[in-house]
Write a protein that holds these residues in place. Structure first.
Motif: not given
Length: 74
Positions: A57-74
């Motif tokens: 989970x991430x709390x109040x992430x930036x858009x960049x943090x969300x994108x980085x996390x999603x890229x790591x999940x692929x």
């Protein structure tokens, strides 16, 4: 998320703009979600809290943090 959270509204609009799909869970309407948010935030009901497919989970992430996390999940 909650309906009154400005940070939630901002992040949702950024995700929409980027075409990133997400599900909204209003913790005021779904008591089970409160437990998830509290467990990710040391007992606090801090939103937005994003929960990913790997269980992290991430709390109040930036858009960049969300994108980085999603890229790591692929």
């Amino acid at each position: 998320s909650t309906p009154w959270c400005g940070y939630c509204h901002r992040l949702k609009s950024q995700l929409d703009r980027e075409g990133i799909p997400f599900d909204i869970v209003d913790i005021e309407q779904h008591p089970d979600a409160v437990e998830i948010v509290e467990s990710a935030n040391n007992g606090n009901q801090t939103v937005p809290t994003l929960v990913y497919s790997d269980g992290t989970a991430q709390t109040n992430p930036s858009l960049a943090q969300v994108k980085d996390k999603l890229a790591a999940l692929v």
